[in-house]
Every structure is written in structure tokens, then in C-alpha cells.
Design a protein around this motif. Structure first.
Motif, mmCIF file in Angstrom:
data_model
loop_
_atom_site.group_PDB
_atom_site.id
_atom_site.type_symbol
_atom_site.label_atom_id
_atom_site.label_comp_id
_atom_site.label_asym_id
_atom_site.label_seq_id
_atom_site.Cartn_x
_atom_site.Cartn_y
_atom_site.Cartn_z
ATOM 1 N N TYR A 7 0.846 -1.191 0.000
ATOM 2 C CA TYR A 7 0.000 0.000 0.000
ATOM 3 C C TYR A 7 0.880 1.239 0.000
ATOM 4 C CZ TYR A 7 1.194 0.359 4.945
ATOM 5 O OH TYR A 7 1.883 0.474 6.127
ATOM 6 N N THR A 72 -3.789 3.574 0.577
ATOM 7 C CA THR A 72 -4.275 3.048 -0.702
ATOM 8 C C THR A 72 -3.574 1.726 -1.014
ATOM 9 O OG1 THR A 72 -4.482 5.340 -1.463
ATOM 10 C CG2 THR A 72 -4.603 3.611 -3.141
ATOM 11 N N PRO A 73 -4.335 0.620 -1.054
ATOM 12 C CA PRO A 73 -3.691 -0.648 -1.413
ATOM 13 C C PRO A 73 -3.227 -0.622 -2.858
ATOM 14 C CG PRO A 73 -6.057 -0.956 -0.980
ATOM 15 C CD PRO A 73 -5.760 0.501 -0.795
ATOM 16 N N ARG A 74 -2.098 -1.297 -3.096
ATOM 17 C CA ARG A 74 -1.584 -1.347 -4.472
ATOM 18 C C ARG A 74 -2.468 -2.220 -5.357
ATOM 19 N NH1 ARG A 74 4.093 -0.225 -4.591
ATOM 20 N NH2 ARG A 74 4.255 1.785 -3.553
ATOM 21 N N LEU A 86 -3.939 -3.687 6.644
ATOM 22 C CA LEU A 86 -3.549 -2.439 5.990
ATOM 23 C C LEU A 86 -3.415 -1.300 6.994
ATOM 24 C CD1 LEU A 86 -5.819 -2.235 2.829
ATOM 25 C CD2 LEU A 86 -3.358 -1.962 2.850
ATOM 26 N N TYR A 172 -9.480 3.261 -1.155
ATOM 27 C CA TYR A 172 -8.539 3.630 -0.088
ATOM 28 C C TYR A 172 -9.267 3.656 1.251
ATOM 29 C CZ TYR A 172 -10.700 8.211 -0.884
ATOM 30 O OH TYR A 172 -11.607 9.228 -1.055
#
Ligand code: SF4
Length: 190
Positions: A7, A72-74, A86, A172
């Protein structure tokens, strides 16, 4: 960066008079009704109901430093169950910094969001009526004190709160916390 859940995290901070923040963003009765419906209500020392009115904690301070983290996760479409993994690394580092600021400048940090960081899940002493094991570290959340976090993020940070849907995480996640203080100006990033 978390090695197992990739993230990016962006941090934002604003300061404004505490009285102004309360006048514009506190809606204690409405938010308290949400808290009462939460399964954590009364089951953690970081959650309401509190022995003392939390307003007494922040009303005495002149300035509110508010901090938001946008995580924001990838990868898109991760399951909702990944939210904790996260959020946890960011919560740990943000709470550590907030408590350091509290020790340095005085005031009161507000940081607790979701499950408590300081004991294994499901082992809070509150359901047994025993004292908190880490009162030096546990702080209530701004939500628990009646502040509207959705409006805080949108109006002060320009970040729209997003919710998961159909078992998936949103684009996100957003954390909001802060420090109420009387130190004039406190910089979040030095
Ligand atoms: S530190 Fe432990 S005892 Fe205190 S609120 Fe957190 S889980 Fe409960």
C-alpha cells in the motif's frame, strides 16, 4: 510499507481552534447513537461509554491538531478482511507519534480506531470489569467524542470517506486522529 499487503500512505495535518472544530464538526447525540450500535460499545476501555464526559478532556484545550492518513492498497479488490492488516502499521506509527507529542507538549491525543492495539484481540479487561492494562497508551477516538469524521475528512482534508462493498475494500481507507493542545502550534511533520 507492509511487506505482506502492499500500500501507499499519505498523511495530512491541519490545525484550527478547538472551539471552532467542535462548533463545526461535533454532533454528539447522532454519533453516540452510532457508537451504541457498534459491537465494541462498552467492551473496550478505548470505547464509550466513558466514566468521565470526554468533552472535559478536550474542552480545556485551545487548539486541535487533526491528522488524516489515506491508505491506498496497491492491489484493487482486496477482501474487506484485509482492512486490519492495511491499517495496523499506520495506526502503530501514528499513535506512537501522537503519544510522543502529548508527552512533549501536553494536551490530549485522540487516536483509537477499531480494535485496540495493545492487547491480543478479544482479551480486553473491560468485559470483566477490570482496569485497562495500558491506560498510558489507550486514547479514545474522535468519533467516540462525538466528532463527525466523514465531514472532517471531506471539509478539512478534501478526502471523501469510502466504504467497502460486496466484501471488497474500497479504493482507499482513511484514518483520522489528533492532538488537542495549548502549545500554540504543533507541527505534525518536523
Ligand atoms: S490496552 Fe488492553 S485492556 Fe486496555 S483497552 Fe486496550 S485491549 Fe482493553
Amino acid at each position: 510499507m507492509n511487506a505482506s499487503v502492499r500500500y501507499t500512505a499519505e498523511e495530512f495535518a491541519v490545525e484550527l481552534p478547538a472551539a471552532e472544530y467542535a462548533a463545526r464538526f461535533r454532533d454528539a447525540e447522532r454519533i453516540a447513537a452510532y457508537c451504541r450500535r457498534c459491537p465494541n460499545y462498552g467492551r473496550s476501555w478505548g470505547c464509550p461509554p466513558f466514566a468521565k464526559d470526554p468533552a472535559e478532556e478536550w474542552l480545556r484545550y485551545g487548539t486541535a491538531l487533526l491528522v488524516a492518513a489515506k491508505i491506498t492498497p496497491r492491489e484493487e479488490g482486496l477482501p474487506l478482511a484485509e482492512a486490519g492488516r492495511l491499517l495496523r502499521p499506520e495506526r502503530i506509527q501514528i499513535e506512537r507519534r501522537l503519544l510522543a507529542l502529548e508527552r512533549r507538549y501536553g494536551g490530549r491525543a485522540f487516536s483509537y480506531v477499531g480494535s485496540c492495539l495493545y492487547c491480543p484481540e478479544g482479551s480486553c479487561t473491560r468485559p470483566e470489569g477490570l482496569p485497562c492494562r495500558h491506560p498510558d497508551r489507550v486514547r479514545p477516538s474522535l468519533e467516540a467524542c462525538g466528532f463527525d469524521i466523514g465531514r472532517t475528512t471531506s471539509e478539512l482534508f478534501g478526502i471523501e470517506l469510502k466504504w467497502g462493498a460486496e466484501g471488497k475494500l474500497p479504493e482507499y481507507l482513511t484514518l483520522v486522529c489528533g492532538l488537542f493542545h495549548d502549545a500554540g502550534h504543533v507541527a505534525w511533520k518536523e
